[in-house]
Design a protein around this motif. Structure first.
Motif, PDB file in Angstrom:
ATOM      1  N   LEU A  11       0.870  -1.177   0.000  1.00  0.00           N
ATOM      2  CA  LEU A  11       0.000   0.000   0.000  1.00  0.00           C
ATOM      3  C   LEU A  11       0.903   1.222   0.000  1.00  0.00           C
ATOM      4  CD1 LEU A  11      -2.966   0.885   0.128  1.00  0.00           C
ATOM      5  CD2 LEU A  11      -2.729   1.015   2.585  1.00  0.00           C
ATOM      6  N   VAL A  12       0.840   2.021  -1.041  1.00  0.00           N
ATOM      7  CA  VAL A  12       1.895   2.992  -1.327  1.00  0.00           C
ATOM      8  C   VAL A  12       1.514   4.387  -0.848  1.00  0.00           C
ATOM      9  CG1 VAL A  12       3.311   3.988  -3.148  1.00  0.00           C
ATOM     10  CG2 VAL A  12       2.558   1.623  -3.312  1.00  0.00           C
ATOM     11  N   PHE A  13       2.362   4.974  -0.031  1.00  0.00           N
ATOM     12  CA  PHE A  13       2.205   6.351   0.414  1.00  0.00           C
ATOM     13  C   PHE A  13       3.231   7.216  -0.307  1.00  0.00           C
ATOM     14  CE2 PHE A  13      -0.206   4.299   3.522  1.00  0.00           C
ATOM     15  CZ  PHE A  13      -0.871   5.217   4.310  1.00  0.00           C
ATOM     16  N   PRO A  14       2.820   8.342  -0.908  1.00  0.00           N
ATOM     17  CA  PRO A  14       3.786   9.196  -1.604  1.00  0.00           C
ATOM     18  C   PRO A  14       4.696   9.922  -0.632  1.00  0.00           C
ATOM     19  CG  PRO A  14       1.653  10.257  -1.546  1.00  0.00           C
ATOM     20  CD  PRO A  14       1.463   8.884  -0.959  1.00  0.00           C
ATOM     21  N   GLU A  15       5.882  10.238  -1.100  1.00  0.00           N
ATOM     22  CA  GLU A  15       6.775  11.073  -0.315  1.00  0.00           C
ATOM     23  C   GLU A  15       6.301  12.523  -0.367  1.00  0.00           C
ATOM     24  OE1 GLU A  15       9.036  10.304   1.667  1.00  0.00           O
ATOM     25  OE2 GLU A  15       9.514   8.228   1.204  1.00  0.00           O
ATOM     26  N   ALA A  16       6.891  13.362   0.464  1.00  0.00           N
ATOM     27  CA  ALA A  16       6.515  14.775   0.496  1.00  0.00           C
ATOM     28  C   ALA A  16       6.628  15.391  -0.889  1.00  0.00           C
ATOM     29  CB  ALA A  16       7.414  15.527   1.479  1.00  0.00           C
ATOM     30  N   ILE A 270     -25.622 -10.688   9.604  1.00  0.00           N
ATOM     31  CA  ILE A 270     -24.394 -10.670   8.812  1.00  0.00           C
ATOM     32  C   ILE A 270     -23.855 -12.086   8.630  1.00  0.00           C
ATOM     33  CG2 ILE A 270     -22.019  -9.836   8.714  1.00  0.00           C
ATOM     34  CD1 ILE A 270     -22.947  -7.372  10.273  1.00  0.00           C
ATOM     35  N   ASN A 271     -23.528 -12.402   7.382  1.00  0.00           N
ATOM     36  CA  ASN A 271     -22.961 -13.709   7.046  1.00  0.00           C
ATOM     37  C   ASN A 271     -21.441 -13.674   7.117  1.00  0.00           C
ATOM     38  OD1 ASN A 271     -21.801 -15.511   4.612  1.00  0.00           O
ATOM     39  ND2 ASN A 271     -23.603 -16.525   5.482  1.00  0.00           N
ATOM     40  N   VAL A 272     -20.823 -12.678   6.493  1.00  0.00           N
ATOM     41  CA  VAL A 272     -19.364 -12.516   6.520  1.00  0.00           C
ATOM     42  C   VAL A 272     -19.044 -11.054   6.255  1.00  0.00           C
ATOM     43  CG1 VAL A 272     -19.159 -13.140   4.062  1.00  0.00           C
ATOM     44  CG2 VAL A 272     -17.171 -13.361   5.566  1.00  0.00           C
ATOM     45  N   GLU A 273     -18.009 -10.541   6.928  1.00  0.00           N
ATOM     46  CA  GLU A 273     -17.607  -9.138   6.779  1.00  0.00           C
ATOM     47  C   GLU A 273     -16.247  -9.047   6.091  1.00  0.00           C
ATOM     48  OE1 GLU A 273     -18.563  -6.495  10.330  1.00  0.00           O
ATOM     49  OE2 GLU A 273     -18.473  -8.463  11.273  1.00  0.00           O
ATOM     50  N   PHE A 274     -16.073  -7.973   5.319  1.00  0.00           N
ATOM     51  CA  PHE A 274     -14.811  -7.740   4.626  1.00  0.00           C
ATOM     52  C   PHE A 274     -14.339  -6.313   4.860  1.00  0.00           C
ATOM     53  CE2 PHE A 274     -17.037 -10.933   2.076  1.00  0.00           C
ATOM     54  CZ  PHE A 274     -16.080 -11.930   1.996  1.00  0.00           C
ATOM     55  N   GLY A 275     -13.030  -6.150   4.826  1.00  0.00           N
ATOM     56  CA  GLY A 275     -12.428  -4.828   4.790  1.00  0.00           C
ATOM     57  C   GLY A 275     -11.652  -4.682   3.496  1.00  0.00           C
ATOM     58  N   CYS A 276     -11.651  -3.489   2.946  1.00  0.00           N
ATOM     59  CA  CYS A 276     -10.947  -3.205   1.696  1.00  0.00           C
ATOM     60  C   CYS A 276     -10.071  -1.978   1.930  1.00  0.00           C
ATOM     61  CB  CYS A 276     -11.955  -2.967   0.580  1.00  0.00           C
ATOM     62  SG  CYS A 276     -11.242  -2.475  -0.992  1.00  0.00           S
ATOM     63  N   LEU A 277      -8.806  -2.037   1.537  1.00  0.00           N
ATOM     64  CA  LEU A 277      -7.842  -0.960   1.764  1.00  0.00           C
ATOM     65  C   LEU A 277      -7.195  -0.546   0.451  1.00  0.00           C
ATOM     66  CD1 LEU A 277      -5.937  -2.614   4.768  1.00  0.00           C
ATOM     67  CD2 LEU A 277      -7.859  -1.031   4.915  1.00  0.00           C
ATOM     68  N   PHE A 278      -6.977   0.739   0.297  1.00  0.00           N
ATOM     69  CA  PHE A 278      -6.187   1.223  -0.829  1.00  0.00           C
ATOM     70  C   PHE A 278      -5.694   2.626  -0.513  1.00  0.00           C
ATOM     71  CE2 PHE A 278     -10.648   2.107  -1.876  1.00  0.00           C
ATOM     72  CZ  PHE A 278     -10.634   3.451  -2.217  1.00  0.00           C
ATOM     73  N   TYR A 279      -4.760   3.103  -1.344  1.00  0.00           N
ATOM     74  CA  TYR A 279      -4.311   4.485  -1.260  1.00  0.00           C
ATOM     75  C   TYR A 279      -4.808   5.201  -2.509  1.00  0.00           C
ATOM     76  CZ  TYR A 279      -1.504   8.562  -0.191  1.00  0.00           C
ATOM     77  OH  TYR A 279      -1.115   9.849   0.116  1.00  0.00           O
ATOM     78  N   LEU A 280      -5.517   6.297  -2.324  1.00  0.00           N
ATOM     79  CA  LEU A 280      -6.035   7.078  -3.431  1.00  0.00           C
ATOM     80  C   LEU A 280      -5.028   8.171  -3.775  1.00  0.00           C
ATOM     81  CD1 LEU A 280      -8.448   7.578  -5.340  1.00  0.00           C
ATOM     82  CD2 LEU A 280      -9.354   9.153  -3.616  1.00  0.00           C
ATOM     83  N   GLN A 281      -4.411   8.053  -4.945  1.00  0.00           N
ATOM     84  CA  GLN A 281      -3.416   9.026  -5.368  1.00  0.00           C
ATOM     85  C   GLN A 281      -4.075  10.356  -5.722  1.00  0.00           C
ATOM     86  OE1 GLN A 281      -0.313   8.273  -5.090  1.00  0.00           O
ATOM     87  NE2 GLN A 281      -0.250   6.034  -5.077  1.00  0.00           N
ATOM     88  N   GLY A 282      -3.269  11.402  -5.798  1.00  0.00           N
ATOM     89  CA  GLY A 282      -3.788  12.717  -6.118  1.00  0.00           C
ATOM     90  C   GLY A 282      -4.425  12.803  -7.487  1.00  0.00           C
ATOM     91  N   ASN A 283      -4.030  11.892  -8.404  1.00  0.00           N
ATOM     92  CA  ASN A 283      -4.606  11.890  -9.747  1.00  0.00           C
ATOM     93  C   ASN A 283      -5.829  10.979  -9.854  1.00  0.00           C
ATOM     94  OD1 ASN A 283      -3.484   9.347  -9.679  1.00  0.00           O
ATOM     95  ND2 ASN A 283      -1.989   9.714 -11.304  1.00  0.00           N
ATOM     96  N   GLY A 284      -6.272  10.425  -8.720  1.00  0.00           N
ATOM     97  CA  GLY A 284      -7.452   9.573  -8.711  1.00  0.00           C
ATOM     98  C   GLY A 284      -7.173   8.098  -8.892  1.00  0.00           C
ATOM     99  N   THR A 285      -5.895   7.716  -9.033  1.00  0.00           N
ATOM    100  CA  THR A 285      -5.521   6.316  -9.201  1.00  0.00           C
ATOM    101  C   THR A 285      -5.580   5.576  -7.871  1.00  0.00           C
ATOM    102  OG1 THR A 285      -4.042   6.899 -11.019  1.00  0.00           O
ATOM    103  CG2 THR A 285      -3.696   4.748  -9.996  1.00  0.00           C
ATOM    104  N   SER A 287      -4.129   2.720  -5.559  1.00  0.00           N
ATOM    105  CA  SER A 287      -2.870   2.002  -5.409  1.00  0.00           C
ATOM    106  C   SER A 287      -2.987   0.967  -4.306  1.00  0.00           C
ATOM    107  CB  SER A 287      -1.755   2.999  -5.069  1.00  0.00           C
ATOM    108  OG  SER A 287      -0.587   2.322  -4.661  1.00  0.00           O
ATOM    109  N   GLY A 288      -2.416  -0.223  -4.561  1.00  0.00           N
ATOM    110  CA  GLY A 288      -2.272  -1.234  -3.521  1.00  0.00           C
ATOM    111  C   GLY A 288      -3.575  -1.764  -2.966  1.00  0.00           C
ATOM    112  N   LEU A 289      -4.561  -2.062  -3.813  1.00  0.00           N
ATOM    113  CA  LEU A 289      -5.857  -2.546  -3.348  1.00  0.00           C
ATOM    114  C   LEU A 289      -5.694  -3.887  -2.637  1.00  0.00           C
ATOM    115  CD1 LEU A 289      -8.960  -2.163  -3.349  1.00  0.00           C
ATOM    116  CD2 LEU A 289      -8.999  -3.352  -5.546  1.00  0.00           C
ATOM    117  N   LYS A 290      -6.132  -3.950  -1.380  1.00  0.00           N
ATOM    118  CA  LYS A 290      -6.020  -5.154  -0.552  1.00  0.00           C
ATOM    119  C   LYS A 290      -7.346  -5.410   0.147  1.00  0.00           C
ATOM    120  CE  LYS A 290      -1.516  -5.678  -1.155  1.00  0.00           C
ATOM    121  NZ  LYS A 290      -0.895  -6.863  -1.768  1.00  0.00           N
ATOM    122  N   SER A 291      -7.643  -6.684   0.396  1.00  0.00           N
ATOM    123  CA  SER A 291      -8.868  -7.036   1.117  1.00  0.00           C
ATOM    124  C   SER A 291      -8.561  -8.077   2.187  1.00  0.00           C
ATOM    125  CB  SER A 291      -9.929  -7.586   0.160  1.00  0.00           C
ATOM    126  OG  SER A 291     -10.315  -6.607  -0.777  1.00  0.00           O
TER     127      SER A 291
END
Length: 456
Positions: A11-16, A270-285, A287-291
């Motif tokens: 999961l990608v975080f941009p530098e300053a 509830i049958n089953v729960e999920f979490g979804c993670l990503f980083y939303l870049q400044g251009n709308g992309t 990044s690093g979609l994980k579940s």
């Protein structure tokens, strides 16, 4: 391009000053500890082959990230904060929230540094090192040469960020507050996922008068109340109408008044729960979609995260999860948000039909599910469970006693299976986190049950 300080699980975080980064792959397990910066004790010093070198033989870097785990940040977004930009939470809750920082280290890179409320005990570091982990640095005071990275952006985090040589870019705080509100989530669900069959009865109450009127007319069923800015553990309440109306009313009023409003929605089976993670870049992309699978307490609070290879439950809903993440990411980009995102989803039973709810909660921040992905990167082809336990559970005083008490259930670095604590054993009431590593989900369930019985 290699980026120091990106999370091990991709999961990608941009530098300053940057808005897009490439992926960083973690070193393979097992690796040795670099020691701990800021823990001024001889044992930590002795673990280092040289104080200026890391375990790979290179020079120790100051270019990694400094993580500020302000896990209580949601509640500061509900209204004006104190003049010094510090959290308005009561001291006890603030301490509990800040103690959660310890749980984050499995997600971090060895070049990262984690701000913690107390110096880490040497025996805690030795314990984790003996299990084969390469650790981030821990520190109590800021290292202003690093890149500041907040769990969530609020006035306090934004102020601290400006003190660093490499402050991180972040959205305007009013945007962060808006997209983290439960009101925003409700409106987004109504717009994007009308098939969820939730929105016709779900409402947002901004005032006590609106809440009072709703209580008079709401359908007879079980309901979930969510504070507009709050954590599930202290900002949710589940109740039945009309049976629990008198008992629920003062609780709902308190949540509404302290958390900037209240969303009320039907409770589901509830049958089953999920979490979804990503980083939303400044251009709308995205990044690093994980579940991962999400575990919750009966009252709705976060209890843990589960990852298992070839998860049949995940396979059923993978397409819906990915589609929902992209749709939500697009709307967040339109709102002007960029940064880490977490989405809660679940499959639920409506009579004889199994349905999927693509947006339950939206959290525009980091997640305490990061550690399960960090451990999965270290232990490929293993099932991983990271689970929080209440502070009321009595635990041994030292890691040695812990290992003795767990016996064969304690983590073995040779077999790469077993249970261990990710949090330090220190005096005082605190919430601990267990990591369970096994070959299958069944292994994890058996292991967890054994461990919890030992400390019941």
């Amino acid at each position: 391009m290699h980026v120091e300080g990106d999370l091990p699980f991709g999961l990608v975080f941009p530098e300053a000053g940057e808005t897009h980064r490439s992926h960083f792959e973690a070193a393979p397990f097992p690796v040795r500890s670099r020691g701990v910066e800021g823990a001024a004790n001889e044992q930590a010093q002795q673990r280092q082959p040289h104080p200026t070198q890391n375990s790979h033989g290179g020079q120790a870097t100051k270019s990694g990230r400094e993580w500020f785990c302000n896990a209580e940040f949601n509640l500061t977004l509900s209204g004006p904060v104190r003049a010094n930009n510090r959290s308005p939470l009561p001291g006890r809750l603030l301490n509990v929230a800040r103690e959660m920082a310890w749980q984050l280290w499995p997600a971090l890179s060895p070049t990262d540094r984690l701000l913690v409320p107390n110096p880490p005990p040497a025996e805690y570091l030795d314990y984790l090192t003996s299990l084969g982990f390469e650790l981030p640095d821990f520190g109590v005071k800021p290292d202003l040469k690093r890149t500041f990275t907040a769990f969530g952006w609020n006035p306090e985090a934004a102020e601290l960020n400006q003190n660093y040589s490499h402050p991180s870019p972040h959205p305007k705080l009013e945007i962060v507050a808006r997209v983290n509100s439960r009101e925003f989530t409700l409106l987004l669900e109504q717009e994007l996922f009308p098939e969820n069959r939730v929105e016709p009865e779900s409402v947002f109450c901004r005032t006590v008068d609106e809440l009072t009127r709703w209580l008079e007319t709401a359908s007879a069923k079980r309901w979930v109340a969510k504070g507009n800015h709050g954590h599930a553990g202290i900002g949710q309440h589940r109740f039945s109408l009309p049976d629990e109306k008198q008992l629920a009313s003062p609780v709902l009023t308190r949540i509404l008044e302290t958390q900037g409003g209240l969303v009320l929605e039907p409770e589901h089976r509830i049958n089953v729960e999920f979490g979804c993670l990503f980083y939303l870049q400044g251009n709308g992309t995205l990044s690093g979609l994980k579940s991962h699978r999400l575990l919750s307490y009966s009252g709705g609070g976060f209890a843990g995260s589960l990852l298992t290879p070839n998860d049949a439950e995940f396979s059923k809903w993978e397409s819906k999860i990915g589609t929902a993440a992209r749709q939500i990411g697009s709307k967040l980009h339109q709102e002007g948000y960029f940064g880490p995102v977490g989405i809660d989803m679940y499959a639920w039973q409506d009579r004889d039909e199994l349905l999927f709810r693509s947006l339950v909660d939206l959290n525009a921040r980091c997640s305490m599910a990061y550690p399960v992905h960090g451990l999965a990167q270290r232990f490929p082809n293993r099932s991983i469970l990271v689970s929080q336990v209440p502070a009321t559970i009595a635990l041994p005083r030292t890691p040695a006693e812990l290992k003795e008490k767990l016996g064969e259930h304690h983590f073995d670095p040779q077999t790469r299976t077993g249970a261990f604590l990710t949090t330090p054993l220190m005096p005082g009431s605190r919430r601990h986190a267990w990591a369970f590593i096994g070959k299958t989900e069944t292994d994890l369930q058996i292991m967890r049950d054994h461990v919890y019985r030992i400390f019941a």
